[in-house]
Design an enzyme around this catalytic site. Structure first.
Site, PDB file in Angstrom:
ATOM      1  N   LYS A 188       2.629   9.733   8.512  1.00  0.00           N
ATOM      2  CA  LYS A 188       1.931   9.269   9.718  1.00  0.00           C
ATOM      3  C   LYS A 188       2.529   9.731  11.059  1.00  0.00           C
ATOM      4  O   LYS A 188       2.268  10.840  11.475  1.00  0.00           O
ATOM      5  CB  LYS A 188       1.788   7.744   9.666  1.00  0.00           C
ATOM      6  N   ASP A 231       9.199   2.675   1.630  1.00  0.00           N
ATOM      7  CA  ASP A 231       8.043   3.399   2.161  1.00  0.00           C
ATOM      8  C   ASP A 231       7.952   3.149   3.668  1.00  0.00           C
ATOM      9  O   ASP A 231       7.516   2.094   4.104  1.00  0.00           O
ATOM     10  CB  ASP A 231       6.774   2.914   1.431  1.00  0.00           C
ATOM     11  N   PHE A 284       0.847  -1.201   0.000  1.00  0.00           N
ATOM     12  CA  PHE A 284       0.000   0.000   0.000  1.00  0.00           C
ATOM     13  C   PHE A 284       0.876   1.242   0.000  1.00  0.00           C
ATOM     14  O   PHE A 284       1.739   1.395   0.863  1.00  0.00           O
ATOM     15  CB  PHE A 284      -0.931   0.019   1.218  1.00  0.00           C
TER      16      PHE A 284
HETATM   17  C1  LIG Z   1      -0.959   5.115   5.245  1.00  0.00           C
HETATM   18  C2  LIG Z   1       0.070   4.752   4.246  1.00  0.00           C
HETATM   19  C3  LIG Z   1       0.246   5.504   3.074  1.00  0.00           C
HETATM   20  C4  LIG Z   1      -0.675   6.642   2.725  1.00  0.00           C
HETATM   21  O1  LIG Z   1      -0.549   7.700   3.645  1.00  0.00           O
HETATM   22  P1  LIG Z   1      -1.692   8.805   3.747  1.00  0.00           P
HETATM   23  O2  LIG Z   1      -1.137   9.753   4.783  1.00  0.00           O
HETATM   24  O3  LIG Z   1      -2.949   8.119   4.142  1.00  0.00           O
HETATM   25  O4  LIG Z   1      -1.799   9.470   2.443  1.00  0.00           O
HETATM   26  C5  LIG Z   1       1.281   5.163   2.226  1.00  0.00           C
HETATM   27  N1  LIG Z   1       2.103   4.135   2.503  1.00  0.00           N
HETATM   28  C6  LIG Z   1       1.964   3.395   3.614  1.00  0.00           C
HETATM   29  C7  LIG Z   1       2.914   2.280   3.870  1.00  0.00           C
HETATM   30  C8  LIG Z   1       0.939   3.662   4.518  1.00  0.00           C
HETATM   31  O5  LIG Z   1       0.776   2.903   5.593  1.00  0.00           O
END
Ligand SMILES: *Cc1c(COP(=O)(O)O)cnc(C)c1O
Length: 400
Positions: free
Chosen positions: A251, A222, A137
């Protein structure tokens, strides 16, 4: 659902239907507790999806945000302010990257910027393919979505106009085969969060680093969910001993304020040239002040060590709970896999017992509490989880 029918009606009439109806209406929070609109208290074991790293209303965050708001809330990127430089320098130090930082407002935007950066760098080298992992994701904007390996959320928007190859997460041979002469970049989470907290198998990230370096492709890690103390380290990939070309964060960095960042090393630090990208709010003074307060508090209160100790305690407690099949992840970021697909029912039972957790998969409960959580609060969570599991009926035919 614990709140009134009237609030439910207003939510459904005014808010778009993409989220479904939330189970709890939160009014305020302090420490690891939030209180709903009817005055019921909950232990917050999900922290706004791994975001509220210092818990709620932490004095350091309140002080930093209020002071900055009273002084200067916004500049845009037409003008420089010192907090963004200070935070960028801090991110480079903590990530051990010799490079530069781009600021934005979310994880999606960080991956979007990283993708543009990788495509520009790839173009110069005559490479265009992006490799990403199944079930990964990276966000829901069309660029970040194009590299997101969850077919159910991506396919309704296809074609996305990009050459992306998805490989099985954790399979080093499949990755090696995909990282060819045309590969511009590989995007990987060090632990797949939305897939249910699934860590990369030992050696996988090191193999990814090797294959991308050999092929001349960028390795983008990521760390949006895994970063800033969740696993007991500033960055989860540090445990694998690798140095990525690009790291994306968001986050937990802002502790509740919206901020994202791309940290790029070496030549990748200069891939975004004038005019190639931008953000009106990126590097916003209040978000930067909040992030500096989060980092300072994690350092000053030695929270990384504490998170590791608490993680060991959590392991020993979760191991004794019936109907828990497997506990994935480390420290304060866990996927608790159950013996049956009852995670949603168990989380509903937990909420009515005063604990917030997230059914990230039909059979998996995710917890990602504030890093400031105490041992007693973890015990409370485990006691309530055992009680909730005891309460929920087996699914017909679901139990072996
Ligand atoms: C939550 C998340 C995203 C997206 O972040 P948002 O702040 O919701 O746009 C991207 N990559 C990972 C691994 C995530 O957990």
């Amino acid at each position: 659902m614990t709140y009134s029918d009237e609030l439910k009606r207003r939510f459904q009439a005014a808010i778009m239907g993409n989220y479904g109806l939330p189970p709890v209406a939160i009014r305020e929070g302090e420490g690891r507790r939030v209180t709903d609109v009817d005055g019921n208290a909950y232990l917050d074991m999900i922290g706004g999806i791994a975001v509220s790293s210092l818990g709620h209303s932490h004095p350091a965050l309140v002080e930093a945000v209020s002071t900055q708001a009273a002084r200067l809330a916004h500049t845009s990127n037409l003008y420089l302010h010192e907090k963004e430089i200070e935070l960028a320098e801090k991110l480079l130090e903590l990530s051990r990257v010799e490079g530069k930082v781009f600021f934005c407002n979310s994880g999606t935007e960080a991956n979007e910027a990283a993708l543009k950066l990788a495509l520009l760098a790839g173009k110069q080298a005559g490479r265009s393919k992006i490799v990403a992992a199944e079930n990964g994701f990276h966000g829901r904007s069309l660029g970040a979505l194009s590299i997101t390996g969850k077919a159910a959320i991506r396919e309704p928007f296809e074609p996305l106009g990009r050459e992306v190859e998805f490989v099985t997460y954790g399979d080093a041979d499949a990755l090696k085969a995909a990282v060819d002469d045309d590969c511009a970049a590989v995007f990987l989470e060090p632990v797949q969060g939305e897939a249910g907290v699934v860590p990369a198998p030992p050696g996988y990230l090191a193999a990814a680093r090797r294959y991308t370096a050999e092929a001349g492709a960028a390795l983008v890690i990521d760390e949006v969910q895994s970063g800033f103390g969740r696993t007991g380290a500033w960055f989860a990939h540090h445990a694998a001993g690798i140095a990525p070309d690009v790291i994306t964060v968001a986050k937990g960095l802002g502790g509740g304020l919206p901020i994202g960042a791309v940290i790029a090393a070496g030549p990748h630090a200069d891939a975004l040239t004038p005019g190639t990208h931008g953000s009106t709010f990126g590097g916003n003074p209040i978000a930067c002040a909040a992030s500096l307060a989060v980092i300072d508090t994690i350092e000053r209160e030695h929270l990384l060590d504490q998170v590791l100790d608490l993680g060991e305690h959590l392991d020993s407690r979760l191991a004794d709970i019936p109907r828990v099949a497997e506990v994935r992840g480390t420290a304060l970021w866990r996927g608790i896999a159950l013996t049956e697909p009852i995670a949603a029912d168990v989380c509903a039972a937990l909420a009515s017992r005063g604990v917030l957790a997230n059914p990230v998969r039909p059979d998996t409960i995710r917890i990602a509490p504030p890093l400031t959580i105490t041992r007693n609060e973890l015990d409370e969570c485990c006691d309530e989880l055992a009680a909730a599991l005891d309460e929920v009926e087996p699914t017909p035919g679901g139990r072996p």
